[in-house]
Enzyme design. Structure first.
Site, PDB file in Angstrom:
ATOM      1  N   LYS A  71      -4.445  -7.530  -9.855  1.00  0.00           N
ATOM      2  CA  LYS A  71      -3.893  -6.234  -9.474  1.00  0.00           C
ATOM      3  C   LYS A  71      -4.060  -5.278 -10.656  1.00  0.00           C
ATOM      4  CE  LYS A  71       0.555  -4.231  -7.967  1.00  0.00           C
ATOM      5  NZ  LYS A  71       1.957  -4.569  -7.615  1.00  0.00           N
ATOM      6  N   SER A 147       3.602  -2.183  -3.850  1.00  0.00           N
ATOM      7  CA  SER A 147       2.484  -1.647  -4.618  1.00  0.00           C
ATOM      8  C   SER A 147       1.270  -2.557  -4.654  1.00  0.00           C
ATOM      9  CB  SER A 147       2.934  -1.356  -6.056  1.00  0.00           C
ATOM     10  OG  SER A 147       3.353  -2.535  -6.716  1.00  0.00           O
ATOM     11  N   SER A 171       7.181  -5.363  -3.912  1.00  0.00           N
ATOM     12  CA  SER A 171       5.751  -5.050  -3.913  1.00  0.00           C
ATOM     13  C   SER A 171       4.837  -6.208  -3.547  1.00  0.00           C
ATOM     14  CB  SER A 171       5.337  -4.500  -5.284  1.00  0.00           C
ATOM     15  OG  SER A 171       5.909  -3.236  -5.490  1.00  0.00           O
TER      16      SER A 171
END
Length: 482
Positions: A71, A147, A171
């Protein structure tokens, strides 16, 4: 070739049925084919991955030769891009490798790139102005969530078999719900941290991954966990039997379907929990409906926003020192600016009080779990949102641009207004972050139009074993839509 999961890939590599280089090339081909429609992957390191795949020092490792996407937020690898979804860091390479990333490589993963995320991970959708929105694979008119939205879209579409993710307020679990994936948020202190940051969002934020099978989740947790004494929240490791074992008794599970902040919950999200309750009873568990939520959801969120504001202001102090200048509104998105400015006015004593409140929230949940093994809720209040669904009105945007002109109380009120609509969609996830508990989103329900809504199970701190053993039981009973 189609693979069931990352475990199957690693087994094939270790048995020399396929080469790691073949897997990496397959993954590259999938990313190149699928990513233009989804915008899930924002940086690529194909040459490095292919070169790494030619080595054999990963053989015998639990995820030998498995291609992996990091990520693009807080998962740094020295020399590779690390933008955090921000224009400020576009094209800037990381100066160090995080312990989390090094441990992934030690487990045999081969990193092929990084996934899209909102700026600094502040949103429950992924639509950074730097990289653009992430499309939901099931419906490109919708956002894949945040996210860890890029990670979820990459996994759900089949680019990879497992993807790195992180969770500071939901997230991992939120995009897991929107995309029909398994999303485990681990206990505070379970996954190794450092060497630069040891307490992301005061311990609320943890790194882990999104998966497509319970055994991948178990395998990663078992081999990744670390009793890390130099870290502020050390947690004793779970045994192999605890992670991979079967439930030894029926569980007592409390459930609650109303929003902790008083917002609307869709009938489908409620139905997802009700159906799960029926299945859990059929599996022999005791299910009890709660008359009220165990914590004050509004107070919890206000303390979360206050903490986030202060930590963001401190983060920008470090950024200013690195850049040698003051930050301005032109350097960032309006949401980031408002959070940054609001952190400038909060007295240290209020930040300290917020953390003391977190301790009390955690203690309350510890007492709750003396009576109940697990808490069951919807993961989210509805399916994935349409692109633009949370665009802010012009008058609120204007006030946010001038956040510095408001009192501390006025700033916190603006922060609440800024998040109010998006929080209404995802009001169930933040409690586990603040209390340090493990929670998992499981894909058990699909709406009539094919869009999933996950259910969330939360356990006492350190009790991932209960979540994994129940998830394994549910998967074996055919209750997970994977």
């Amino acid at each position: 070739m189609e693979w069931k999961d990352a475990t199957a890939m690693a087994q094939a590599v270790n048995q020399k049925q396929v080469s790691a280089k073949e897997l990496v090339q397959e993954t590259i081909d999938r990313i190149e084919k699928l990513n233009p429609a989804l915008n899930a992957v924002v940086s690529k390191q194909y040459d490095e991955a292919l070169k790494e795949a030619e080595k054999e020092d990963y053989l015998g490792k639990p995820f030998a030769g498995v291609p992996f996407l990091l990520k693009d937020l807080g998962q740094n690898e020295k020399g590779q891009p690390s933008s955090a979804g921000s224009r400020l860091f576009a094209g800037r390479p990381a100066g160090h490798t995080d312990t989390y990333v090094q441990r992934l490589k030690d487990l045999g993963f081969i990193i092929v790139g990084r996934t899209n995320t909102p700026e600094f991970g502040f949103k429950n959708i992924s639509d950074a102005s730097l990289h653009g929105p992430v499309n939901l694979p099931l419906d490109p008119s919708r956002n894949a969530g945040g996210s860890s939205g890029g990670a979820a879209a990459a996994l759900a579409s089949g680019m990879v078999s497992i993807a790195a993710a992180s969770d500071g307020g939901g997230s991992i679990r939120i995009p897991a719900s929107f995309n029909g994936l398994i999303g485990l948020k681990t206990s505070r202190g379970r996954i190794p941290v450092g060497p630069k940051s040891y307490r992301g969002w005061q311990g609320a934020s943890v790194n882990f991954a999104l998966t497509k099978s319970v055994r991948d989740t178990q395998r990663l947790l078992y081999h990744f966990q670390d009793y890390q004494l130099e870290a502020p929240f050390p947690l004793a490791n779970l045994s192999e039997e605890e992670v991979f074992g079967k439930l030894s008794r029926p569980l007592k599970i409390a459930y609650y379907t109303k929003s902790p902040v008083g917002s609307k919950v869709s009938p489908e999200a409620v139905e997802a929990v009700q159906k799960a309750c029926h299945h859990l009873v059929d599996l022999g568990h005791e299910v009890v409906e709660l008359s009220e939520y165990p914590l004050d959801g509004v107070a919890l969120m206000k303390s979360f926003y206050l903490m986030n504001s202060v930590d963001t202001a401190q983060m920008f102090d470090d950024i200013e020192a690195a850049f040698g200048r003051q930050m301005t509104l032109e350097d960032m998105e309006v949401m980031s600016w408002a959070i940054y400015q609001s952190g400038q006015t909060i007295p240290a004593k209020l930040h300290s009080k917020a953390l003391l409140d977190w301790d009390q929230f955690g203690a309350s949940m510890a007492r709750f779990h003396e009576d109940y093994d697990l808490l069951l809720t919807p993961t989210v209040a509805d399916v994935a949102p349409k692109h633009g669904q949370f665009d802010l009105p012009a008058d609120l945007l204007d006030r946010l641009k001038h956040t510095q002109n408001y009192s501390m109380e006025g700033q916190q009120d603006l922060i609440w207004q800024m998040f109010e609509d998006s929080l209404a969609l995802t009001p169930f996830t933040q409690q586990a972050n603040i209390c340090g508990q493990p929670a998992i989103s499981l894909p058990t329900y699909v709406r009539a139009d094919g869009l999933p809504i996950g259910i969330q199970l939360t356990a006492a701190k350190g009790r991932e074993d209960l979540l994994l053993q129940l998830a394994d039981q549910m998967e074996a009973a055919g209750l997970l839509n994977l």
